[in-house]
Scaffold this motif. Structure first.
Motif, PDB file in Angstrom:
ATOM      1  N   ASN A 178      -9.744  15.831   9.640  1.00 17.03           N
ATOM      2  CA  ASN A 178      -8.366  15.420   9.363  1.00 17.03           C
ATOM      3  C   ASN A 178      -8.104  13.934   9.582  1.00 17.03           C
ATOM      4  OD1 ASN A 178      -7.611  17.953   8.481  1.00 17.03           O
ATOM      5  ND2 ASN A 178      -6.951  18.618  10.530  1.00 17.03           N
ATOM      6  N   ASN A 179      -9.168  13.162   9.694  1.00 21.93           N
ATOM      7  CA  ASN A 179      -9.005  11.707   9.669  1.00 21.93           C
ATOM      8  C   ASN A 179      -9.082  11.223   8.231  1.00 21.93           C
ATOM      9  OD1 ASN A 179      -8.627  11.353  12.370  1.00 21.93           O
ATOM     10  ND2 ASN A 179     -10.586  10.344  12.747  1.00 21.93           N
ATOM     11  N   GLN A 180      -8.103  10.455   7.814  1.00 20.12           N
ATOM     12  CA  GLN A 180      -8.056   9.943   6.447  1.00 20.12           C
ATOM     13  C   GLN A 180      -9.141   8.890   6.246  1.00 20.12           C
ATOM     14  OE1 GLN A 180      -4.188   8.561   5.365  1.00 20.12           O
ATOM     15  NE2 GLN A 180      -4.827   7.740   3.379  1.00 20.12           N
ATOM     16  N   PRO A 181      -9.828   8.914   5.093  1.00 14.37           N
ATOM     17  CA  PRO A 181     -10.859   7.900   4.841  1.00 14.37           C
ATOM     18  C   PRO A 181     -10.249   6.510   4.705  1.00 14.37           C
ATOM     19  CG  PRO A 181     -10.470   9.221   2.879  1.00 14.37           C
ATOM     20  CD  PRO A 181      -9.720   9.886   3.983  1.00 14.37           C
ATOM     21  N   SER A 182     -11.115   5.505   4.789  1.00 16.24           N
ATOM     22  CA  SER A 182     -10.646   4.119   4.712  1.00 16.24           C
ATOM     23  C   SER A 182     -10.341   3.735   3.267  1.00 16.24           C
ATOM     24  CB  SER A 182     -11.699   3.184   5.289  1.00 16.24           C
ATOM     25  OG  SER A 182     -12.718   2.922   4.336  1.00 16.24           O
ATOM     26  N   ASP A 187     -14.199   6.416  -1.813  1.00 22.03           N
ATOM     27  CA  ASP A 187     -13.810   6.919  -3.135  1.00 22.03           C
ATOM     28  C   ASP A 187     -13.132   8.274  -2.962  1.00 22.03           C
ATOM     29  OD1 ASP A 187     -13.521   7.734  -5.713  1.00 22.03           O
ATOM     30  OD2 ASP A 187     -15.647   7.632  -6.243  1.00 22.03           O
ATOM     31  N   PRO A 188     -11.812   8.384  -3.194  1.00 24.56           N
ATOM     32  CA  PRO A 188     -11.125   9.674  -3.003  1.00 24.56           C
ATOM     33  C   PRO A 188     -11.611  10.757  -3.962  1.00 24.56           C
ATOM     34  CG  PRO A 188      -9.675   8.058  -4.066  1.00 24.56           C
ATOM     35  CD  PRO A 188     -10.896   7.318  -3.623  1.00 24.56           C
ATOM     36  N   ALA A 189     -12.277  10.356  -5.060  1.00 26.07           N
ATOM     37  CA  ALA A 189     -12.783  11.351  -6.015  1.00 26.07           C
ATOM     38  C   ALA A 189     -13.899  12.194  -5.421  1.00 26.07           C
ATOM     39  CB  ALA A 189     -13.272  10.652  -7.285  1.00 26.07           C
ATOM     40  N   ASN A 244      -2.979  15.703  -0.080  1.00 23.75           N
ATOM     41  CA  ASN A 244      -1.527  15.856  -0.075  1.00 23.75           C
ATOM     42  C   ASN A 244      -1.036  16.608   1.147  1.00 23.75           C
ATOM     43  OD1 ASN A 244      -1.302  14.482  -2.477  1.00 23.75           O
ATOM     44  ND2 ASN A 244      -1.355  16.346  -3.748  1.00 23.75           N
ATOM     45  N   ALA A 245      -1.900  17.458   1.714  1.00 23.65           N
ATOM     46  CA  ALA A 245      -1.546  18.207   2.930  1.00 23.65           C
ATOM     47  C   ALA A 245      -2.133  17.557   4.172  1.00 23.65           C
ATOM     48  CB  ALA A 245      -2.038  19.654   2.808  1.00 23.65           C
TER      49      ALA A 245
END
Length: 701
Positions: free
Chosen positions: A614-618, A622-624, A636-637
């Motif tokens: 649950n740590n957001q990437p930097s 690449d979010p893909a 989104n969640a």
């Protein structure tokens, strides 16, 4: 060597000779302009005054030298193409040579050991080279012109030269900064090194101590060169007048500052800061100066070093700077300056108490101030040492003042100050002596063998705070295991810390207690990201016969090979969301240029990151790549880096921890881990303890 002798046939001048100068002047002299004007220059400060605006010449005068034999100037007139001399009326008197030289010479001086004038011009024709003209009226060689060597033999790109006061040697510096010594007897020359500055040095002088001075045309800077050292380096000595055309002369047996002179204001800090003239101390000409600090300024014959002060011998003129508030490390201080006239104010404080003013301690830089009082806010560095120290302030009508050296007007004030050391509090996570353990599975987004030993590290963070604000951040640890076939880098992101808040130049970055010169701060982020290693395999080596580092059985004991430490100072202490020490966001990423598993057709490189659950990437990830294979990230969640069953690809264990052997599933080694995950951490909170593990499945070498 080739000599050309022109027969002597003396032709007297039409006018009676002017008288000599009364004594050997301490000032240097400059010829500038067309027609030429004559100026007197105080070498110690660069202050200058006009001597004559009407020398009687119709064109350019050059190659000027001062004769200690008769206290006259000698030089070459470009239009008349002949030698001139100049006495106490500062007007040219032409020396009619028996056989004229129909050329122009712009390099010249008079020897102190022999009564003769020497001039030089580079080139290849019969008029070029090094020439001698006798100046003794009682000698048979009076006004006889002799070529010592032709210009092709001595081809130096010089614009003036000067005779040494004690040795019959000529010195000059060419446009590239090369120092030359010329023997006037035969024209032989020797390069003595490079003085470290370049330019057209149209005026060259000596003083009675054998120090050489060169004045650069384009900016008027006067440099001093000490010829007695192992290497002769040019030191910026004073700021003189600039000109596109310059030539100089000086009585080489005179002191730089006349005995008993009261026209120079010196500082009075200890001499390690550059105070006395011999140390190129800070000094200003006060004669006729219209800009200074406070209500008073006085000159003195010499500098007085602390604990003495010129205030005890003259008037108390240290009245231009007042410290309004306490000087406390990590805080701002308020100073007040009082300026008479208008000029540029510079200031330095020795924060580290090393006995000199470093460039980083330049607190006021060419601040233009008009007459009156001015308030200055000064940042006192957090690492400033407590106790007594020194400050120096200088004002002048010119910019560019340094902690040392001369200025043609203005004033210098040295002040003893007291700095209060900062009250620093240090906090650590998890503790000053303890570690948490970070463990990563690098087969993401596939679940893989799930042994969580592809990268295992002990990890600790810390913060230093001043008055509740964070002044620096610490990250450190030691790598326990690399069970990865892939190549990974390791980084830490600190949310709420902007990259521009980091004092990048002073980051202390060490691997295995050796300083790493590259900056760990990665560009391209809105929150600061620090790269510990681009490829972890660059720092460890498996034991003999093993593929991995500290994960395989029967490999023998492998000692810790990789420790890391980052001390990250901030430009200013900050409070926003950083005052609580914690884990931050450690993550691994794919090293560019190396293949990954079959999910990727080509090396994913820096785009691939693996974070704690649950740590957001930097910003560089690449979010893909999220949501592929076994990964069930839902940005989104705010769900990241977990499987459908909530299993993470990275763990933080709140203590030092034993990782599984290679290819041993974490759940097989720690059976209670599944319960811990499915209960969202409410049950089996002690799943990681050795007592709750299958000991045979844990690395124990």
């Amino acid at each position: 060597m080739r000599k050309l002798m022109l027969a002597s046939s003396i032709v007297m001048t039409a006018n009676a000779w002017a008288g000599p100068l009364e004594d050997c002047p301490a000032e240097a002299f400059l010829i500038q302009g067309n027609p030429s004007n004559l100026y007197a220059v105080d070498l110690s400060t660069g202050a200058y005054r006009s001597i004559s605006t009407d020398t009687g010449a119709q064109s350019t005068l050059n190659a000027i030298g001062f004769s200690t034999h008769d206290n006259h100037f000698y030089g070459w007139d470009k239009a008349e193409q002949t030698l001139f001399r100049m006495g106490d009326d500062y007007r040219v008197e032409y020396m009619h040579l028996s056989s004229p030289l129909n050329g122009h010479y712009y390099v010249g001086d008079v020897s102190l050991q022999e009564n003769a004038y020497y001039m030089y011009r580079k080139g290849h024709n019969e008029l070029h080279g090094l020439w001698r003209i006798g100046l003794d009226p009682d000698s048979s060689d009076y006004l006889t012109v002799e070529r010592i060597v032709d210009g092709s033999s001595v081809y130096l790109n010089i614009y003036d030269f000067a005779f040494h006061p004690d040795r019959n040697e000529i010195y000059s510096v060419d446009s590239r900064g090369n120092l030359w010594k010329i023997d006037p007897a035969n024209g032989s020359f020797q390069q003595l090194g490079n003085v470290g500055v370049r330019g057209t040095f149209g005026a060259v002088y000596f003083d009675r101590d054998g120090k050489l001075y060169i004045s650069r045309n384009k900016d008027g800077v006067i440099f001093q060169i000490d010829l007695t050292g192992a290497s002769a380096s040019a030191v910026e000595f004073a700021q003189g007048p600039s000109s596109s055309s310059n030539d100089g002369a000086r009585c080489a047996i005179a002191p730089v500052v006349p005995v008993g002179s009261q026209k120079i204001d010196f500082g009075d800090a200890p001499d390690s800061y550059g105070t006395i003239l011999a140390s190129n101390g800070a000094r200003h000409n006060v004669e006729g100066s219209t800009v200074y600090m406070g209500a008073l300024v006085d000159g003195e014959a010499q500098s007085y070093l602390a604990p003495d002060s010129d205030d005890g011998f003259g008037v108390d003129d240290e009245d231009g700077i007042q410290v309004v508030s306490n000087l406390t490390a990590g805080n701002q201080a308020i100073l007040r300056s009082t300026i008479k006239g208008s000029g540029f104010l510079n200031g330095w404080i020795d924060f580290n108490k090393n006995g000199r003013f470093d460039e980083s301690e330049h607190i006021l830089v060419d601040e233009y101030k008009t007459e009156g009082q001015h308030t200055h806010l000064v940042d006192i560095p957090l690492n400033a040492k407590g106790g007594e120290t020194w400050a120096r302030f200088r004002v002048s009508s010119l910019t560019g003042a340094q902690p040392t050296g001369g200025m043609p007007d203005g004033e210098v004030e040295d002040h003893k100050l007291t700095i209060n050391a900062a009250s620093i509090t240090r906090q650590y996570y998890p503790s000053e002596a303890g570690y948490v353990t970070l463990a990563f599975e690098d087969l993401w987004p596939s679940r893989g063998d799930y042994d969580l030993n592809d990268f295992v590290t002990h990890y600790r963070t810390g913060i230093s705070t001043v008055n509740g604000e964070v002044s620096s951040i610490h990250i450190g640890g030691q790598v326990l295991a690399l069970g990865a076939t892939f190549h990974n880098g390791f980084a830490v992101q600190i949310d709420n810390l902007l990259p521009e808040q980091v004092d990048v130049a002073n980051i202390a970055f060490e691997i295995n207690r050796e300083t790493i010169n590259r900056s760990p701060l990665e560009s391209g982020h809105t929150s600061a990201v620090f790269i510990v290693a681009d490829d972890l395999w660059n720092y460890v080596t498996p034991a003999e016969g093993c593929t991995f580092y500290r994960t395989e059985k029967n490999c023998g004991e492998s000692p810790i090979q990789f420790t890391y430490s980052l001390e990250i100072p901030l430009i200013k202490p900050v409070s926003a969301d950083l005052s609580k020490v914690g884990l931050y966001k450690p993550f691994i990423f794919a090293t560019p240029g190396f293949n990954r598993n079959s999910i990727f057709d080509s090396p994913p490189g820096r785009d691939l990151e693996i974070h704690l659950k649950n740590n957001q990437p930097s910003a560089l990830a690449d979010p893909a790549l999220l949501g592929r294979a076994d990964d069930r990230s839902l940005p989104n969640a705010e769900i990241y880096y977990q499987t459908e069953n909530g299993l993470p690809w990275a763990l933080e264990i709140g203590t030092e921890w034993q990782h599984p052997w290679e290819y041993i599933d974490l759940i097989q080694a720690y059976p209670n881990f599944v319960d811990y995950v499915q209960s969202e951490g409410q049950s089996s909170k002690d799943w990681y303890l050795p007592s709750n593990a299958i000991q045979s499945e844990l690395y124990n070498d």
